[in-house]
Motif scaffolding. Structure first.
Motif, PDB file in Angstrom:
ATOM      1  N   THR A 125      85.887  54.795  79.508  1.00  0.00           N
ATOM      2  CA  THR A 125      84.903  53.828  79.041  1.00  0.00           C
ATOM      3  C   THR A 125      84.268  53.122  80.241  1.00  0.00           C
ATOM      4  O   THR A 125      84.973  52.667  81.143  1.00  0.00           O
ATOM      5  N   PHE A 136      79.244  49.100  75.990  1.00  0.00           N
ATOM      6  CA  PHE A 136      80.306  50.003  76.402  1.00  0.00           C
ATOM      7  C   PHE A 136      79.850  51.434  76.137  1.00  0.00           C
ATOM      8  O   PHE A 136      79.308  51.730  75.064  1.00  0.00           O
ATOM      9  N   THR A 179      81.453  55.173  75.964  1.00  0.00           N
ATOM     10  CA  THR A 179      82.689  55.945  75.910  1.00  0.00           C
ATOM     11  C   THR A 179      82.358  57.419  76.097  1.00  0.00           C
ATOM     12  O   THR A 179      81.521  57.978  75.365  1.00  0.00           O
TER      13      THR A 179
END
Length: 336
Positions: free
Chosen positions: A159, A197, A199
């Motif tokens: 991440t 974020f 991922t």
């Protein structure tokens, strides 16, 4: 008055004074030009790249009595441009303008030295230090996604944080599809900040080799940010050393070599395939479930052919055999 007195007291002093006047006229001390900068260091501070080119000025003065000519200006970098006068009149000042494009500034604080060249014997060149720091419209931290050493047929995730600094409509940010079917990614907002974020998922991969790809984030202002993704797909069990060499061995002898098998999880040796001239045995347990030491004995024949063989080892950790090349040369015995 005698001729000698005329020569001594009138003609020679007159010639000396005339020569001195000529020298002073051609080389007047007070007329020497000199370029003085009001500051020799200029710091632009932090420059947001979305706000465009930024201009600062520095004042230069000619403290001499003659006109000073600017021959050239070298900025010493690609992101700055300096413009200024071609000449400065005696005891007057002029401004040099420094333009910086923050879009092409290096990522961190950077410093460059510009040089102004003049026709002044006293100041033929004057240096100006330029310091600036770019603030990107968006940044990824870290800026490289490195999965390190991974095993085949496994899946991994990492991440990263995407920070958007420029005033953009973040709902229009897009993650472009990757060019590899085993590399996927998704973006989610950070509930505590205005950041995001990202991922990234990699795997499962079959090919045992270095992996590299490039992911791209597209923004509504037409700009993109690239993210390199790297990994090294390793075999579950590796041999150290990966190649065995006996060098030169005497015919009829039985030299031996030792190598180690290592893994990240416990394993057992199931089968060892060797040529007839080689004998491989697993040595006594090292006490470490992740390592095995093996001994290879070469039964050196009485023949001149060199040894070019391969050992194949099958373990419980890997469906594919480990291949270890083995080399050696034979020195025949000589009759007494």
């Amino acid at each position: 008055m005698s001729k000698r007195a005329i020569l001594t007291y009138i003609i020679i002093p007159t010639l000396l004074i005339s020569g001195l006047i000529i020298v002073l006229r051609n080389n007047p001390r007070e007329s020497a030009t000199e370029l003085i900068l009001a500051q020799q260091h200029i710091d632009f501070g932090i420059l947001p790249e979305w706000e465009g080119t930024v201009t600062r000025s520095v004042t230069a003065r000619n403290v001499g009595k003659n006109t000073l000519r600017i021959q050239s200006v070298h900025t010493g970098c690609s992101y700055a441009k300096i413009t200024g006068p071609e000449q400065i009149q005696p005891d007057e000042a002029a401004a040099f303008h420094i333009d910086i494009n923050p879009e092409i500034l290096p990522a961190d604080q950077t410093s460059a030295t510009a040089t102004i060249f003049t026709d002044s014997p006293k100041t033929p060149s004057v240096a100006l230090t330029i310091v600036a720091t770019a603030k990107r419209f968006a940044t990824l931290k870290p800026d490289v996604c490195d999965f390190g050493n991974i095993l085949p047929e496994t899946t991994h995730q990492k991440t990263l944080k995407l920070a958007v600094n420029a005033p953009l409509n973040t709902t229009h940010i897009r993650l472009l599809p990757s060019n590899h079917p085993r590399l996927t990614w998704k973006m989610t907002p950070d509930p505590d900040t205005d950041n995001f974020f990202i991922t990234i998922q990699l795997g499962p991969l079959k090919k045992r080799a270095a992996f590299s790809s490039l992911l791209t984030v597209a923004f509504p202002n037409g700009r993109t940010v690239a993210l390199p993704v790297t990994a090294e797909v390793m075999a579950p069990v590796t041999a150290h050393p990966q190649t065995l060499s006996y060098g030169v061995a005497v015919a009829g002898t039985q030299p031996s070599l030792v190598f180690t098998l290592s893994a990240e999880s416990p394993f057992e040796v199931l089968k060892v395939d060797t040529p007839t001239v080689l004998e491989v045995t697993v040595m006594s347990d090292t006490g470490k479930q992740y390592k095995k030491r093996l001994k290879v004995v070469w039964h050196v024949p009485d023949a001149p052919e060199p040894l070019r063989e391969e050992i194949r080892i099958l373990t419980t950790a890997d469906p594919l055999p480990i291949r270890i090349p083995v080399y050696g040369f034979i020195q025949l015995r000589t009759a007494n």
